[in-house]
Design an enzyme around this catalytic site. Structure first.
Site, PDB file in Angstrom:
ATOM      1  N   PRO A  61       0.844  -1.205   0.000  1.00  0.00           N
ATOM      2  CA  PRO A  61       0.000   0.000   0.000  1.00  0.00           C
ATOM      3  C   PRO A  61       0.874   1.249   0.000  1.00  0.00           C
ATOM      4  CG  PRO A  61       0.036  -0.987   2.183  1.00  0.00           C
ATOM      5  CD  PRO A  61       0.802  -1.918   1.298  1.00  0.00           C
ATOM      6  N   ASP A 116       5.801   2.751   2.178  1.00  0.00           N
ATOM      7  CA  ASP A 116       5.021   1.549   2.456  1.00  0.00           C
ATOM      8  C   ASP A 116       4.198   1.814   3.707  1.00  0.00           C
ATOM      9  OD1 ASP A 116       4.015  -0.925   3.195  1.00  0.00           O
ATOM     10  OD2 ASP A 116       5.880  -2.019   2.815  1.00  0.00           O
ATOM     11  N   HIS A 117       2.872   1.969   3.517  1.00  0.00           N
ATOM     12  CA  HIS A 117       2.024   2.388   4.628  1.00  0.00           C
ATOM     13  C   HIS A 117       1.867   1.309   5.687  1.00  0.00           C
ATOM     14  CE1 HIS A 117      -0.213   5.447   6.466  1.00  0.00           C
ATOM     15  NE2 HIS A 117      -1.043   5.776   5.488  1.00  0.00           N
ATOM     16  N   ARG A 118       2.258   0.065   5.396  1.00  0.00           N
ATOM     17  CA  ARG A 118       2.248  -0.983   6.423  1.00  0.00           C
ATOM     18  C   ARG A 118       3.330  -0.725   7.460  1.00  0.00           C
ATOM     19  NH1 ARG A 118       3.312  -6.053   2.692  1.00  0.00           N
ATOM     20  NH2 ARG A 118       5.012  -4.605   2.179  1.00  0.00           N
TER      21      ARG A 118
END
Length: 430
Positions: free
Chosen positions: A228, A402-404
């Site tokens: 994401p 990387d939004h994780r």
């Protein structure tokens, strides 16, 4: 007993390769460490060395064969004290790459970079067998390991029967195993990608994809499907950095060094990663890898695609050292001469298309890295300087995160610190 010579995994992302050229022929005597063939991987053309002594009795894969799977038998070697016997192994045929492939979690296929390698441990064959605690490795691999003080007991070899070879030691010495092995368990089955048949009457020619281009296509698809992305853009004033660059280049002229803006941005990116450690990470399922060193992957265009050689520990290197290193790495990347540890790993990437006039773009993250910086062109724009409207040299820079692994607030802090370092560039030489 005849020894099967198998297609090696010369790069951690290598699933298959092209046997570009044989350096031996049937009947030739070979010793451990002798060069046997040149193999085109998804990164470069690399030399494949012998790990056993004997006579080449049968070559099963012809020069120029594409799609040779890692682990496929490509030749047979007979020990000198044994009677040679014909092998029942059938010649390997070129195989079109249509099957599903697994996610390979490590450096380098991003926008616009080359494919990222997965961990050496994951790509290799089972761990080398040991007799009476003796590590099974080629003499050349042992010599390199001894010179560098490396422990081979935990290394998984990619040679025949798990033998440790030169490429394995070079990957270990580059830090790839330690940096990427935790992510090996994250690989999942990727969706089956069927070749797209295009029915057209438009005049055209069919251009065969290089191994590098195939890997780029796969890695970019995986990254966009599985990671994401969040994109954050800032405008950065360049005037102070350009002024400092001019002064530094005047002082470095006698040494034959000329700093580029990109050299200075590499240093700024590395320093920012150290100052904002929340962005110097990799997402690893139930864990996070927090890096204490900033290794910067730099996008370089090569004839067969794109690749990202790495400037290791860039935050602690001088600008002149970074400039010299980048120039040398880029030259060898274009010649296909990079060693595995020079393009495997990295904690973040930088892609500069400003030099081609691109104003702004969003880059694709290079897993397992959690960010990439996309640099646009510096151009004259109206800009507020000291509370007054003026004309300044400004560039747009976009960070893909990387939004994780990285929250928006941490990404925003990263972009703020990067902007401040570039606009007050004395911090790059302090």
């Amino acid at each position: 007993m005849p020894i099967e010579l198998k297609m090696p995994a010369l790069s951690p992302t290598m699933e298959e390769g092209t046997l570009a050229r044989w350096l031996v022929k049937e009947g030739d005597k070979v010793s451990s460490g002798d060069l046997l063939a040149e193999i085109e991987t998804d990164k470069a053309t690399m030399e494949f060395e012998a790990v056993d002594e004997g006579i080449v009795t049968q070559i099963l894969v012809a020069e120029g064969t594409d799609g040779v799977k890692v682990g496929a038998v490509i030749a047979m070697i007979q020990g000198e004290d044994e009677d040679a016997a014909p092998s029942a192994v059938a010649p390997v045929q070129s195989v079109p790459p249509v099957a599903a492939e697994k996610v390979a979690p490590t450096t380098q296929a991003v926008e616009p970079t080359a494919a990222a390698p997965r961990s050496q441990a994951a790509a290799a064959t089972p761990a080398p067998s040991q007799n009476n605690d003796r590590v099974i490795a080629s003499p050349l691999a042992k010599r390199i390991a001894n010179n560098k003080g490396l422990d081979l007991t935990a290394v998984a070899g990619t040679g025949p029967n798990g033998r440790i070879v030169k490429a394995d030691v070079e990957a270990l010495s580059g830090g790839t195993v330690a940096a990427t092995a935790p992510n090996a368990s994250l690989r999942t089955e990727a969706p089956v990608v069927k070749p797209t048949a295009i029915d057209t009457d438009i005049p055209h020619e069919v251009v065969k994809l290089s191994n590098m281009r195939k890997t780029i296509a796969r890695r970019l698809t995986e990254s966009k499907q599985q990671v994401p992305h969040i994109y954050l853009t800032v405008d950065v004033r360049l005037d102070a950095l350009l002024k400092l660059r001019g002064e530094l280049n005047a002082s470095l002229e006698s040494r034959g060094i000329k700093l580029s803006v990109n050299d200075m941005l590499i240093k700024a990116l590395a320093l920012t990663l150290i100052q904002v450690p929340a962005c110097n990470v990799s997402f690893a399922g139930d864990n996070m890898l927090q890096y204490s060193r900033a290794d910067i992957s730099v996008a370089v265009s090569v004839p067969t695609g794109l690749i990202t050689p790495i400037v290791t520990d860039a935050a602690n290197k001088s600008l002149s050292k970074i400039s010299t290193e980048v120039a040398e790495l880029a030259a060898r990347a274009k010649d296909g001469k990079l060693k595995p540890h020079e393009y495997q790993g990295g904690t973040a990437s930088i892609s500069n298309m400003g030099m081609m006039g691109i104003k702004q773009f969003d880059a694709v993250i290079n897993p397992p890295q959690a960010m990439i910086l996309a640099v646009g062109a510096g151009e004259k724009r109206p800009y507020i300087v000291d509370d007054a409207l003026a004309i300044a040299t400004v560039m747009s820079v976009t960070g893909s995160f990387d939004h994780r692994a990285i929250d928006g607030a941490d990404g925003a802090m990263f972009m703020k610190v990067f902007k401040e370092l570039v606009e007050k560039p004395l911090g790059l030489v302090a």
